[in-house]
Design an enzyme around this catalytic site. Structure first.
Site, PDB file in Angstrom:
ATOM      1  N   HIS A   7       0.832  -1.214   0.000  1.00 56.20           N
ATOM      2  CA  HIS A   7       0.000   0.000   0.000  1.00 56.20           C
ATOM      3  C   HIS A   7       0.863   1.260   0.000  1.00 56.20           C
ATOM      4  O   HIS A   7       0.542   2.252   0.654  1.00 56.20           O
ATOM      5  CB  HIS A   7      -0.932   0.039   1.221  1.00 56.20           C
ATOM      6  CG  HIS A   7      -1.974  -1.033   1.252  1.00 56.20           C
ATOM      7  ND1 HIS A   7      -3.260  -0.850   0.816  1.00 56.20           N
ATOM      8  CD2 HIS A   7      -1.914  -2.319   1.677  1.00 56.20           C
ATOM      9  CE1 HIS A   7      -3.955  -1.969   0.970  1.00 56.20           C
ATOM     10  NE2 HIS A   7      -3.156  -2.883   1.488  1.00 56.20           N
ATOM     11  N   ASN A  20     -10.263  -2.604   2.839  1.00 55.77           N
ATOM     12  CA  ASN A  20     -10.011  -2.569   1.397  1.00 55.77           C
ATOM     13  C   ASN A  20     -11.317  -2.302   0.662  1.00 55.77           C
ATOM     14  O   ASN A  20     -12.397  -2.334   1.269  1.00 55.77           O
ATOM     15  CB  ASN A  20      -9.446  -3.914   0.923  1.00 55.77           C
ATOM     16  CG  ASN A  20      -7.955  -4.069   1.207  1.00 55.77           C
ATOM     17  OD1 ASN A  20      -7.243  -3.086   1.424  1.00 55.77           O
ATOM     18  ND2 ASN A  20      -7.485  -5.308   1.204  1.00 55.77           N
TER      19      ASN A  20
HETATM   20  C1  HEM Z   1      -8.021  -8.323   5.006  1.00 56.03           C
HETATM   21  C2  HEM Z   1      -6.767  -8.213   4.735  1.00 56.03           C
HETATM   22  C3  HEM Z   1      -6.044  -6.921   4.694  1.00 56.03           C
HETATM   23  C4  HEM Z   1      -6.498  -5.658   4.492  1.00 56.03           C
HETATM   24  C5  HEM Z   1      -7.913  -5.213   4.289  1.00 56.03           C
HETATM   25  C6  HEM Z   1      -5.365  -4.768   4.565  1.00 56.03           C
HETATM   26  C7  HEM Z   1      -5.439  -3.415   4.415  1.00 56.03           C
HETATM   27  C8  HEM Z   1      -4.365  -2.564   4.467  1.00 56.03           C
HETATM   28  C9  HEM Z   1      -4.391  -1.156   4.175  1.00 56.03           C
HETATM   29  C10 HEM Z   1      -5.604  -0.375   3.791  1.00 56.03           C
HETATM   30  C11 HEM Z   1      -3.145  -0.689   4.320  1.00 56.03           C
HETATM   31  C12 HEM Z   1      -2.686   0.734   4.048  1.00 56.03           C
HETATM   32  C13 HEM Z   1      -2.748   1.552   5.274  1.00 56.03           C
HETATM   33  C14 HEM Z   1      -2.407   2.971   4.957  1.00 56.03           C
HETATM   34  O1  HEM Z   1      -3.121   3.581   4.143  1.00 56.03           O
HETATM   35  O2  HEM Z   1      -1.431   3.488   5.515  1.00 56.03           O
HETATM   36  C15 HEM Z   1      -2.325  -1.763   4.713  1.00 56.03           C
HETATM   37  C16 HEM Z   1      -0.994  -1.669   4.969  1.00 56.03           C
HETATM   38  C17 HEM Z   1      -0.278  -2.693   5.447  1.00 56.03           C
HETATM   39  N1  HEM Z   1      -0.720  -3.985   5.648  1.00 56.03           N
HETATM   40 FE1  HEM Z   1      -2.497  -4.727   5.303  1.00 56.03          FE
HETATM   41  N2  HEM Z   1      -4.252  -5.500   4.818  1.00 56.03           N
HETATM   42  C18 HEM Z   1      -4.638  -6.820   4.911  1.00 56.03           C
HETATM   43  C19 HEM Z   1      -3.862  -7.880   5.199  1.00 56.03           C
HETATM   44  C20 HEM Z   1      -2.630  -7.751   5.722  1.00 56.03           C
HETATM   45  C21 HEM Z   1      -1.882  -8.808   6.300  1.00 56.03           C
HETATM   46  C22 HEM Z   1      -2.362 -10.248   6.439  1.00 56.03           C
HETATM   47  C23 HEM Z   1      -0.725  -8.262   6.712  1.00 56.03           C
HETATM   48  C24 HEM Z   1       0.430  -8.929   7.398  1.00 56.03           C
HETATM   49  C25 HEM Z   1       0.355 -10.030   8.098  1.00 56.03           C
HETATM   50  C26 HEM Z   1      -0.722  -6.871   6.362  1.00 56.03           C
HETATM   51  C27 HEM Z   1       0.299  -5.990   6.564  1.00 56.03           C
HETATM   52  C28 HEM Z   1       0.324  -4.691   6.173  1.00 56.03           C
HETATM   53  C29 HEM Z   1       1.459  -3.822   6.308  1.00 56.03           C
HETATM   54  C30 HEM Z   1       2.817  -4.224   6.842  1.00 56.03           C
HETATM   55  C31 HEM Z   1       1.086  -2.571   5.846  1.00 56.03           C
HETATM   56  C32 HEM Z   1       1.937  -1.318   5.772  1.00 56.03           C
HETATM   57  C33 HEM Z   1       1.614  -0.472   6.961  1.00 56.03           C
HETATM   58  C34 HEM Z   1       2.463   0.774   7.071  1.00 56.03           C
HETATM   59  O3  HEM Z   1       3.618   0.779   6.640  1.00 56.03           O
HETATM   60  O4  HEM Z   1       1.945   1.754   7.633  1.00 56.03           O
HETATM   61  N3  HEM Z   1      -1.910  -6.582   5.788  1.00 56.03           N
HETATM   62  N4  HEM Z   1      -3.082  -2.914   4.800  1.00 56.03           N
END
Ligand code: HEM
Length: 703
Positions: free
Chosen positions: A84, A157
């Site tokens: 993202h 999402n």
């Molecule tokens: C339903 C599943 C998931 C959704 C809806 C989702 C949604 C999101 C969203 C919207 C962001 C962006 C946040 C922003 O705008 O700063 C994000 C970032 C991120 N997501 Fe997910 N994600 C999902 C699954 C996962 C999983 C399973 C992991 C790890 C085990 C993960 C790890 C991360 C990480 C590391 C970031 C970066 C955060 C940052 O650097 O601030 N996500 N995710």
């Protein structure tokens, strides 16, 4: 002063500026302009020249202004988000419609009309920070709600399911989607071997694949897409009673996507298409709104539901558990500074507030670890919660201290507890009445690495999604599979994917197989559970069934030439304004054109920079001579033929006919073409037609 003596004054446009001996320009303070300073507040006299020994001599280490400036510049970049990375944020508020105190004690839901400050960041997942907006991808829809009892982040999402059931596979799915490691490409797309290799070996991803091959993955605007919390959460009321919940954001603007050929071209014409759209809408006061819908259900429903409510690859159809709309999210303020707010915002699934709680969804549990961990690295230390965009708006009192960039250390004597200092020095104490208490669900069982059998049906809901689409939407899904798989070099990967699709729908598998030129349909992949083929379709899953009723918030590109009929143009503008739609004047030169009544109008865009893919509908208001000249320009011909190919409504005057002749469309003027002016239909008729967004009937005739 000596340097200054060498300067003279010259006029640059509206401004008098000083010119140094080397011809360099110096804009100076005064007349309401602030003085430039260093980070230490020292006023800077010359920001064009480093301090040097002699005019042509070496720079001096003593130049603290130069050193500070370059040092700071050298450290401007921080790591981009691991996923993202490309996003765009805006401020707003959430307003509760009516008290939900019977089902949750969460502060923001207690009173009708109660407003809670919000920050939202939309994003793409796979592309890097500098990639383009209209990649075929999931869109992040992350909402931070600054409630009076702490920050609640709903990190969702625009697609309600995910690729994987267990967070341990997250690094794999992201590695597979991101650029291949040896070559570092392709950027921001899943159309490559690694992704489809992984996906075709990961049957649980099939439902999500249907969504990302659908037009959901190429939204027309952030404003026109839904958001989903994905996982099942809990709401907990003051008595401690828990209700399961799934969160949905429903755009009041209606759903809308673009078509793939259009997306490909938009990415070249305007890589910032989505962010510009949101920025423009908010700045013109057209604040986008979403309603928060709750799907509420209890243990009995969870037990009898055909799928496991803890499985993040499954939805609960809205027709089965209808949404209760409980409030609205309004985005009404753009950021003051992109980096400070959009880049530094840190969403985290573990940020929940009293009245909301997790479930055992294994993806959610893993996410709760990942976000804080990655943000420590991305934001450089543990104090990013003190940044304005991340800081709660309610009182914060704890004994955590120090670390990089500590800006809000506790100020009292005690930095530990228990302590025996009096209240003004002893700091905060725990509060069992108001504090967060975890819902006391019963958990037991042997420690094992095991996937529940209730997660084993990987295809039935993928089929449900496909069967719920309009015929045009189904065709787009099939086309997308063909496009993506055609980018795979390895034939066995293509074949394996088609074999997986046979478990979804044989017709779909056959169309994709034909599109790929497979000699024969492969046997279906062995499914862990047989596909349930008669699930009742869910109209809520179709974008086309959930479009807007108006053309409000959409944009018309009006292609004009010298001599454009002023009255007709005014009529079209008025009709668009009445519909709350926007217009942009596109002309051969940005300086604009002379109108039929002898006036001159400026253009918003030069034709070559404003292809019709940037508009929801187009109008061709040319003179006969103008159309003849445009007919020689490739950009003008593309403007018309792309609008046609993308099934857009096209208003035109008779005089524009040369453009149709040049594009071979003169014999294809279907009912998506609306002839206006010269006693023909009024411009308002065109706007009424545009409410359908696209003339989809044309699709069958164009390929
Ligand atoms: C339903 C599943 C998931 C959704 C809806 C989702 C949604 C999101 C969203 C919207 C962001 C962006 C946040 C922003 O705008 O700063 C994000 C970032 C991120 N997501 Fe997910 N994600 C999902 C699954 C996962 C999983 C399973 C992991 C790890 C085990 C993960 C790890 C991360 C990480 C590391 C970031 C970066 C955060 C940052 O650097 O601030 N996500 N995710």
């Amino acid at each position: 002063m000596g340097d200054k003596a060498k300067r003279d004054e010259v006029r640059y446009g509206e401004e008098m500026v000083e010119r140094g001996a080397g011809g360099e320009l110096h804009q100076t303070a005064g007349d309401g302009r602030k003085s430039l300073t260093t980070q230490q507040g020292i006023v800077v006299s010359d920001d064009q020249n480093t301090l040097r020994a002699g005019e042509r001599g070496p720079d001096l280490l003593e130049d603290f202004h130069f050193r500070e400036k370059i040092f700071h510049f050298d450290h401007e970049r921080i790591p981009e988000r691991v996923v993202h990375a490309r996003g765009f944020g805006a401020h707003g508020f959430f307003e509760t419609y009516e008290s939900l105190s019977d089902i949750t004690r969460a502060d923001l839901f207690q009173q009708s009309g109660q407003r809670t400050e919000a920050f939202v960041r939309f994003s793409t997942v796979a592309g890097s920070r500098g990639s383009f907006d209209l990649a075929r991808d999931v869109r992040g829809f992350a909402v931070k709600l600054y409630t009076r009892e702490g920050n609640w982040d709903l990190v969702g999402n625009n697609i309600p399911v995910f690729f994987i059931q267990d967070a341990i596979k997250f690094p794999d799915v992201i590695h597979a989607a991101k650029p291949e490691p040896d070559r570092g490409f392709p950027q921001a797309q899943t159309a490559h071997d690694n992704f489809w290799d992984f996906a075709s070996l990961m049957p649980e991803s099939t439902h999500m694949l249907m969504w990302i091959m659908s037009d959901r993955a190429i939204p027309r605007s952030f404003r026109f897409m839904e958001g989903f919390g994905v996982h099942t959460f809990r709401l907990v009321n003051a008595e401690g009673r828990s209700t399961f919940v799934k969160f949905h954001w429903k755009p009041k603007q209606g759903l809308q996507s673009v078509v793939w050929n259009e997306a490909v071209k938009i990415n070249g014409a305007d890589p910032d298409f989505h962010r510009r759209d949101l920025w423009d809408a908010i700045n013109r006061g057209a604040y986008p709104e979403w309603e928060l819908g709750l799907q509420l259900f209890d243990d009995d429903f969870a037990d009898r539901f055909a799928f496991d409510v803890l499985d993040p690859t499954k939805i609960i159809p809205e027709e089965e558990v209808p949404l209760r709309r409980v409030g609205r999210l309004v985005l009404d303020r753009v950021v003051d500074n992109f980096f400070a707010e959009t880049e530094q915002v840190a969403f985290c699934t573990q940020n929940i507030v009293p009245g909301i709680d997790f479930t055992n969804d294994p993806l959610l549990q893993g996410r709760n670890f990942s976000y804080l961990d990655t943000q420590l690295k991305r934001l450089g230390g543990p104090n990013f919660t003190q940044l304005r965009v991340n800081a709660p708006r309610c009182p914060v009192a704890h004994f955590q201290q120090d670390g990089h960039m500590a800006m809000a250390n506790p100020t009292s004597r005690a930095n530990y507890e228990p302590n025996s200092w009096p209240p003004d020095e002893g700091g905060p104490r725990e509060d069992p009445m108001r504090g967060f208490t975890t819902y006391p669900s019963q958990e037991s069982g042997p420690k094992r690495r095991l996937r529940a059998e209730s997660f084993a049906d990987h295809y039935s809901q993928a089929r449900l999604f496909y069967m719920s689409q309009a015929p045009v939407e189904r065709r787009h899904i099939a086309d997308a599979f063909v496009f993506e798989l055609s980018k795979c070099d390895r034939a066995d990967i293509r074949t394996r994917m088609v074999a997986g699709l046979r478990n979804v729908d044989d017709d779909l598998a056959r169309i994709v197989a034909d599109g790929l030129g497979l000699a024969e349909l492969p046997d279906p992949l062995p499914a862990a559970r047989e596909t349930v083929r008669d699930l009742t379709p869910s109209p809520a899953l179709s974008i086309m069934a959930n479009g807007p009723e108006t053309f409000a918030g959409r944009k018309i590109g009006i292609l004009v030439t010298d001599g454009v009929d002023a009255e007709l143009l005014a009529g079209l503008r008025a009709a668009a304004a009445k519909e709350k739609a926007n217009v942009e004047i596109v002309a051969p030169v940005v300086g604009g054109v002379d109108t039929s009544d002898g006036n001159h109008i400026a253009a918003d865009q030069k034709l070559e920079g404003a292809p019709s893919v940037l508009y929801d509908a187009v109008a061709l208001l040319t003179t006969k001579e103008g159309a003849a000249q445009l007919a020689n320009l490739p950009a003008a011909r593309d403007f018309v033929s792309d609008a046609y190919a993308h099934c857009k409504f096209i208003a035109y005057v008779d005089e524009a006919n040369a453009l149709f002749a040049a594009t071979g469309l003169d014999t294809h003027l279907d009912d998506g073409f609306v002839r206006i002016g010269n006693g023909q239909r009024p411009a308002t008729d065109f706007l009424t037609r545009c409410r359908q967004l696209r003339s989809w009937g044309r699709q069958a005739t164009i390929s």
